[in-house]
Design a protein around this motif. Structure first.
Motif, mmCIF file in Angstrom:
data_model
loop_
_atom_site.group_PDB
_atom_site.id
_atom_site.type_symbol
_atom_site.label_atom_id
_atom_site.label_comp_id
_atom_site.label_asym_id
_atom_site.label_seq_id
_atom_site.Cartn_x
_atom_site.Cartn_y
_atom_site.Cartn_z
ATOM 1 N N SER A 232 80.890 74.831 3.049
ATOM 2 C CA SER A 232 81.704 75.259 4.072
ATOM 3 C C SER A 232 82.563 76.476 3.588
ATOM 4 C CB SER A 232 82.731 74.100 4.493
ATOM 5 O OG SER A 232 83.489 73.686 3.505
ATOM 6 N N THR A 250 81.322 82.717 10.245
ATOM 7 C CA THR A 250 81.649 83.870 9.428
ATOM 8 C C THR A 250 80.812 84.094 7.980
ATOM 9 O OG1 THR A 250 83.346 82.506 8.466
ATOM 10 C CG2 THR A 250 84.012 84.219 10.356
ATOM 11 N N SER A 265 83.079 68.430 7.726
ATOM 12 C CA SER A 265 83.703 67.733 9.171
ATOM 13 C C SER A 265 82.878 68.132 10.195
ATOM 14 C CB SER A 265 85.195 68.128 9.223
ATOM 15 O OG SER A 265 85.401 69.420 9.295
ATOM 16 N N GLN A 269 83.155 76.324 14.127
ATOM 17 C CA GLN A 269 82.802 77.386 13.358
ATOM 18 C C GLN A 269 81.702 77.369 12.366
ATOM 19 O OE1 GLN A 269 85.947 76.383 13.264
ATOM 20 N NE2 GLN A 269 87.295 77.872 14.601
ATOM 21 N N HIS A 270 81.789 76.085 11.568
ATOM 22 C CA HIS A 270 80.472 75.628 10.836
ATOM 23 C C HIS A 270 79.259 75.442 11.616
ATOM 24 C CE1 HIS A 270 78.942 74.375 6.911
ATOM 25 N NE2 HIS A 270 78.250 73.611 7.848
ATOM 26 N N ASN A 284 79.128 61.419 5.676
ATOM 27 C CA ASN A 284 80.790 61.607 5.748
ATOM 28 C C ASN A 284 81.252 59.835 5.595
ATOM 29 O OD1 ASN A 284 83.336 62.128 6.817
ATOM 30 N ND2 ASN A 284 82.477 64.404 7.180
HETATM 31 P P1 FAD Z 1 87.594 69.417 6.114
HETATM 32 O O1 FAD Z 1 87.463 69.834 7.553
HETATM 33 O O2 FAD Z 1 88.501 69.300 5.455
HETATM 34 O O3 FAD Z 1 86.462 68.067 6.140
HETATM 35 C C1 FAD Z 1 85.953 67.516 4.801
HETATM 36 C C2 FAD Z 1 85.335 66.430 5.387
HETATM 37 O O4 FAD Z 1 84.882 65.465 4.284
HETATM 38 C C3 FAD Z 1 85.937 65.276 6.264
HETATM 39 O O5 FAD Z 1 85.180 65.150 7.538
HETATM 40 C C4 FAD Z 1 86.009 64.007 5.417
HETATM 41 O O6 FAD Z 1 86.040 62.877 6.375
HETATM 42 C C5 FAD Z 1 84.850 64.144 4.574
HETATM 43 N N1 FAD Z 1 85.255 63.536 3.539
HETATM 44 C C6 FAD Z 1 86.204 63.334 2.374
HETATM 45 N N2 FAD Z 1 86.046 62.644 1.415
HETATM 46 C C7 FAD Z 1 84.699 62.154 1.575
HETATM 47 C C8 FAD Z 1 83.867 61.305 0.681
HETATM 48 N N3 FAD Z 1 84.293 60.964 -0.375
HETATM 49 N N4 FAD Z 1 82.533 61.044 1.079
HETATM 50 C C9 FAD Z 1 82.188 61.732 2.214
HETATM 51 N N5 FAD Z 1 82.716 62.575 3.086
HETATM 52 C C10 FAD Z 1 84.163 62.824 2.923
HETATM 53 N N6 FAD Z 1 84.049 77.179 8.355
HETATM 54 C C11 FAD Z 1 82.789 76.933 7.835
HETATM 55 O O7 FAD Z 1 82.477 76.086 7.216
HETATM 56 N N7 FAD Z 1 82.206 78.266 8.008
HETATM 57 C C12 FAD Z 1 82.444 79.454 8.659
HETATM 58 O O8 FAD Z 1 82.005 80.450 8.850
HETATM 59 C C13 FAD Z 1 83.895 79.139 9.276
HETATM 60 N N8 FAD Z 1 84.383 80.379 9.872
HETATM 61 C C14 FAD Z 1 85.730 80.182 10.340
HETATM 62 C C15 FAD Z 1 86.114 81.270 11.164
HETATM 63 C C16 FAD Z 1 87.281 81.048 11.755
HETATM 64 C C17 FAD Z 1 87.585 82.406 12.568
HETATM 65 C C18 FAD Z 1 87.970 80.064 11.592
HETATM 66 C C19 FAD Z 1 89.495 79.879 11.997
HETATM 67 C C20 FAD Z 1 87.557 79.036 10.750
HETATM 68 C C21 FAD Z 1 86.343 79.128 10.164
HETATM 69 N N9 FAD Z 1 85.803 78.028 9.389
HETATM 70 C C22 FAD Z 1 84.664 78.052 9.187
HETATM 71 C C23 FAD Z 1 86.744 76.879 9.079
HETATM 72 C C24 FAD Z 1 86.514 75.811 9.854
HETATM 73 O O9 FAD Z 1 87.458 75.755 11.071
HETATM 74 C C25 FAD Z 1 86.853 74.417 9.081
HETATM 75 O O10 FAD Z 1 88.184 74.501 8.500
HETATM 76 C C26 FAD Z 1 85.871 74.257 7.863
HETATM 77 O O11 FAD Z 1 84.437 74.090 8.297
HETATM 78 C C27 FAD Z 1 86.518 72.880 7.042
HETATM 79 O O12 FAD Z 1 85.566 72.733 5.984
HETATM 80 P P2 FAD Z 1 85.193 71.171 5.608
HETATM 81 O O13 FAD Z 1 84.299 70.447 6.673
HETATM 82 O O14 FAD Z 1 84.575 71.486 4.150
HETATM 83 O O15 FAD Z 1 86.707 70.624 5.219
#
Ligand code: FAD
Length: 317
Positions: A232, A250, A265, A269-270, A284
């Protein structure tokens, strides 16, 4: 009259997306009562294209075209289309396809519809269904020019075997210096890993993995499955993984057969970048994680327990 399909290859080997383009071209040709001609550039085993419904292959063997050059490749495809009196030109939607298609459109004074997901709704007027708004909606586009160019979205139509015997002919387009006036150098990094663009399977990790030191389990699972690794955006922003692995709106788009998301999560955007994948599996520990709504299969559990167990089980196959 024929339908022309451009079959992309790399180091002589056809790209899988091109088989889908050939299958789609056969579907259009059947609607039009036409046959399919393929054009290939420095490719091997051209006869195999008969398996996907191609009746004739125009094979171009030319050292000047050993490296991809958008202007020159577009010129070759446009000349092949004229040679065959093709009214429809079909391509896939790889990065190179997306690069050449608009140039072919200019060369042939043709309308171009990208991201097409189904055979034409009607051939007169020529109307196709397309993905829009990062695959969240569809629209219908009518192309009214004499020649129509169609870019088929990956995994939208599928590869269909239409056993036909393909006659292979040499084709020598005339190229001049203007075709090579722009040269974009591409450098391939030597790596034994599968790249995200070519991967059938992608294993992707998010912030739920807590830190870069925990990526071994993602790498191990990817190795077992012959998959590419992805992540991500926050993961690459924090430097846990290289930016080349960032997927999403992005980042890089993913249209794999199987996308496994671990500790991600499922932010909009992902999802925007990965929802063209055929099967999505989510691991998850939060049953309310939005990704489960987009998933085909989900495991609610701690990634640190689930992923190693899954990997051990898969190794038995
Ligand atoms: P988090 O949202 O922090 O999620 C982590 C997840 O892990 C949670 O669901 C949680 O329950 C789970 N978790 C925690 N511990 C464990 C465990 N031990 N075992 C299993 N699960 C667990 N994001 C992208 O990915 N790609 C993009 O291209 C992108 N472009 C963006 C563009 C803009 C303009 C904006 C504003 C945001 C963009 N984002 C993008 C960011 C996006 O909005 C999210 O913030 C991002 O995708 C979240 O990353 P994540 O799911 O890794 O982290």
């Amino acid at each position: 009259m024929s339908v022309l399909v451009y079959i992309e290859s790399e180091n002589g080997k056809f790209k899988k997306a091109s088989y889908e383009a050939a299958s789609y071209a056969k579907g259009v040709a059947d609607q039009l009562g036409a046959s399919v001609t393929a054009v290939t550039i420095n490719a091997e085993n051209n006869e195999v294209l008969g398996t996907y419904g191609v009746s004739k292959v125009l094979q171009v063997n030319n050292d000047q075209l050993s490296k991809f050059n958008a202007d020159a490749y577009a010129d070759v495809i446009a000349q092949a289309a004229k040679n065959e009196d093709a009214k429809v030109v079909v391509l896939g939607q790889t990065a190179n396809d997306k690069y050449v298609a608009p140039i072919i459109a200019v060369n042939l004074e043709a309308g171009y519809a990208s991201n097409v997901v189904a055979l034409p709704e009607s051939t007169s007027p020529f109307t196709v269904k397309r993905n829009a708004f990062t695959n969240k909606a569809f629209n219908f586009t009518t192309i009214s020019s004499d020649v129509k160019i169609v870019g088929v979205a990956k995994n939208a139509y599928g590869v269909k075997e239409n056993e036909t015997s393909a006659a292979v002919e040499d084709f020598s387009p005339s190229l001049d210096a203007s075709d090579f006036s722009v040269n974009v150098e591409s450098v391939d990094k030597a790596t034994d890993k599968v790249t995200i663009a070519d991967a059938e399977i992608v294993v992707s990790g998010g912030r739920g993995l807590k830190g870069p030191e925990n990526w071994d389990m993602i790498e191990n699972l990817a190795e077992t499955l012959g998959a590419a690794t992805a992540c991500s955006k926050p993961v690459s922003d924090m430097g846990w993984r290289p930016h080349s692995e960032h997927v999403g709106q992005t980042g890089k788009p993913v249209a794999a057969n199987l996308y496994i998301a671990v500790g991600i999560s499922g932010a909009i955007q992902h999802l925007a970048g990965i929802n063209a994948s055929k099967y999505k599996v989510v691991i998850n520990n939060d049953p309310e994680a939005p990704f489960f709504k987009a998933a085909d299969y989900g495991i609610v559990g701690d990634a640190f327990e689930v992923v190693p167990q899954l990997n051990e089980k898969l190794k038995e196959f």
